[in-house]
Design an enzyme around this catalytic site. Structure first.
Site, short mmCIF file in Angstrom:
data_model
loop_
_atom_site.label_atom_id
_atom_site.label_comp_id
_atom_site.label_asym_id
_atom_site.label_seq_id
_atom_site.Cartn_x
_atom_site.Cartn_y
_atom_site.Cartn_z
N CYS A 26 36.34 58.02 53.80
CA CYS A 26 35.52 58.29 55.23
C CYS A 26 35.56 57.58 55.80
O CYS A 26 35.75 56.08 56.23
CB CYS A 26 34.11 59.82 54.77
SG CYS A 26 32.89 58.07 53.45
N HIS A 549 38.41 31.98 35.68
CA HIS A 549 37.96 33.05 34.98
C HIS A 549 38.75 32.39 33.55
O HIS A 549 39.95 33.12 33.30
CB HIS A 549 39.36 34.47 35.38
CG HIS A 549 39.09 35.60 34.85
ND1 HIS A 549 39.80 35.99 33.65
CD2 HIS A 549 37.84 36.89 35.66
CE1 HIS A 549 39.70 37.61 33.19
NE2 HIS A 549 39.07 37.61 34.60
#
Length: 626
Positions: A26, A549
């Site tokens: 949107c 990570h």
């Protein structure tokens, strides 16, 4: 490719492309329908740079981006091959989502048309343009087109939402406003149906001898939506039993021949009567206490935005403008974007953290033009006191709106350009004056409340720690990063995770660890310790940003086998232990333990040199950037 890093991270944390059933957007949000919502990590999605917030509602995972959502969406589609037109059959369609899907595609166009009409009204009121001139006639026609033919636009978006033919939906909408049919709404009555009741209606036409109440459907909302919804189902039923040789035209032909008359005879009049009842009910509530109604609307509008529910107001607003020529709902909501501006301004003055100050400023600028989601999600809602201040201040502005009983004549948008919504074509601009007064009162209240309630905002712990310790090589042109994990170091493109291997998140290396410890790669601070502790981000005193990570897909372990030794914001020295992890435990769970080490802002450096030094069974990588 400006948003490549953000898109890659979002894709990873929603569970990958294979977990996405449908993707739409949107004004400010990416809206995902996922096969398995449990695979989406909302915490990590919220931590992605550029993401303002994450909301899960009505079967959708909504990721708030802000003004750049269209560009991010386009980048996402380009990278993944997903397309909005590929809506899946198993998509959950709640009432709110359906209304949003029907109206949001044309709201921007309606705001543009409303802006044109507002400007024309202003020029006429100022005497700069005559409403009898051909210039006015032509430009007014441009502004009126979207409103006059609104059923056609809604027919298109409704059919698309329910996986029907958008052009068939448009044809039904255009039929309802066809000039000769529309003229029947004002023809001499043949008879009166339901005479003596509140539902008395003039019969002005017949279809095959059936009395027909022809209503003026120009600017109408609900009749065409209901009609197209029924038409889509009818066409699918007809197509199911139609021979292939005539399937390209016969279902559409029968649908138009049956559904348009049916709409004029049954659907249109019934829905129009119900619409009138809704409009009259709203007017009755507003008439009972305009002040109370305006306070309530102003107070809840931002909460509706927060949950993505504000779209449900637009059909009623459009209906009011179409039926009465003005709306009484939106004026109270209008002040809300300005209270967000004031709150952002107050926080940007109070805030000492440079990044947070910048976020507050940019979000406030967005709110000036009526886009308040970045301000709500990125600034005021996390602050809580600021959000509450904006709600209270909006309600105070609503008091002024209610006292003056302000009316809005066109929908030209929110924010500063929205003032044109209240310019009357008759030259009486008292409404506009009251709106300006309401906005000023609300902004002053929002600024004071936010400023007073946030007087203790100071530097975050991370920045405070950074300023407490002078940088050893702050002026050095060359910055050095050491491998934070002991083990075998190899090129990043050999990583088994394609996201890291492609270098989308930045340049670096991958380590196969021989020891379950993460060390600080330089002197600096810990910028982020992810909630699952499998990843940690550092920022050096010289500005180098590094992500460590541990393992691949180890986010699924939810912190198991990990132990953070330092907290977010802590200052560290190069070689200091910051995290421990159980190599054997992670491998037993079935996950790879390779450790990607990424310099996430590597695009900021012109030169990056990787040097590998053998040390017993380990390889130490030293990275020098400049």
């Amino acid at each position: 490719m400006k948003y490549e890093r953000m898109v890659t991270a979002i894709l990873h944390h929603v569970g990958g492309k294979e977990n996405i059933t449908n993707l739409t957007h949107c004004y400010t949000r990416l809206r995902f329908v996922l096969k398995d919502n449990t695979k989406a990590d909302k915490d990590e999605l919220g931590n992605i740079k550029g993401v303002k917030g994450v909301v899960e509602k009505g079967g959708q995972l909504q990721i708030v981006i802000g003004n750049e959502v269209t560009d991010v969406y386009d980048e996402f589609c380009q990278m993944t091959g997903l397309k909005e037109s590929g809506e899946q059959k198993n998509e959950k369609k709640s009432f709110i989502d359906t209304i949003s899907a029907i109206f949001f595609p044309i709201i921007g166009l309606m705001c543009a048309s409303g802006l044109i009409k507002g400007l024309l009204a202003l020029l006429v009121a100022c005497g700069a343009l005559s409403d009898a001139s051909t210039t006015y006639t032509i430009l007014n026609g441009v502004g009126d087109t979207i409103f006059y033919y609104l059923p056609a636009f809604l027919g298109y978006t409704t059919a698309k939402r329910f996986n029907g033919s958008p052009f068939l939906g448009m044809a039904i909408g255009l039929a309802l406003v066809y000039p000769n049919i529309l003229a029947l709404s004002s023809a001499e009555p043949i008879s009166v149906l339901f005479e003596g009741t509140p539902f008395a209606s003039n019969v002005t036409a017949t279809i095959l001898g059936i009395p027909t109440i022809v209503v003026n459907y120009s600017s109408s909302v609900f009749p065409v939506i209901i009609a197209v919804l029924a038409a889509v189902q009818f066409e699918k039923l007809v197509a199911k039993y139609t021979p292939k040789v005539v399937k390209s035209f016969l279902p559409a032909c029968l649908t138009l021949l049956i559904m348009v008359p049916l709409t004029l005879i049954v659907i249109g009049p019934i829905v129009s009567i119900l619409s009138n009842m809704i409009a009259n009910g709203i007017s009755a509530f507003y008439g009972f206490s305009p002040i109370l109604a305006s306070i309530l609307l102003a107070a809840i509008f931002q909460i509706l935005i927060m949950f993505g529910l504000h779209g449900m107001l637009f059909p009623i607003i459009f209906m009011n403008i179409g039926m009465m020529g003005y709306d009484i709902i939106f004026p109270a909501c209008f002040v809300c974007s300005f209270t967000q501006i004031a709150c952002c301004l107050a926080l940007s003055i109070r805030q000492k953290d440079v990044e947070q100050k910048s976020i507050a400023t940019s979000a406030g600028i967005s709110a000036i033009f009526g886009i308040t989601e970045p301000a709500i999600y990125g600034v005021t809602l996390p602050n809580k006191k600021a959000f509450i201040s904006s709600v209270i201040a909006s309600a105070i502005g609503g008091i002024v709106i209610g006292i003056a009983q302000v009316k809005m004549y066109v929908l030209g948008g929110m924010g500063i350009i929205g003032f044109l919504n209240f310019v009357s074509g008759d030259g009486n601009n008292t409404q506009l004056m009251y709106v300006v007064l309401a906005v000023c009162v609300a902004m002053v209240a929002a600024f004071i409340l936010t400023f007073v309630l946030n007087k203790n905002i100071g530097q975050p712990a991370a920045q405070q720690a950074e300023t407490d310790v002078p940088s050893a090589d702050a002026d050095s042109a060359e910055k050095t990063v050491y491998t934070p994990v002991c083990g075998s170091v190899r090129a990043l493109d050999t990583c088994t995770d394609e996201t890291f291997a492609s270098g989308m998140l930045g340049k670096g290396v991958v380590v196969t660890p021989t020891e379950g410890t993460v060390y600080a790669p330089f002197d600096g601070i810990i910028n982020t310790v992810f909630p699952t502790k499998h990843a940690i981000a550092f920022v050096s005193d010289t500005g180098v940003e590094v992500l460590v990570h541990v393992g691949i897909d180890t986010v699924n372990l939810k912190g198991k086998h990990f132990n953070a030794l330092k907290e977010e914001g802590a200052r560290v020295k190069q070689g200091e232990k910051v995290l421990e992890f159980d190599i054997a435990g992670i491998q037993k769970e079935g996950y790879s333990t390779e450790v990607p080490v990424i310099i996430t802002n590597s695009d900021e450096y012109a030169d990056m040199q990787f040097t590998y030094e053998e040390n017993a069974d380990n390889t130490v990588c030293v990275v020098k950037v400049s």
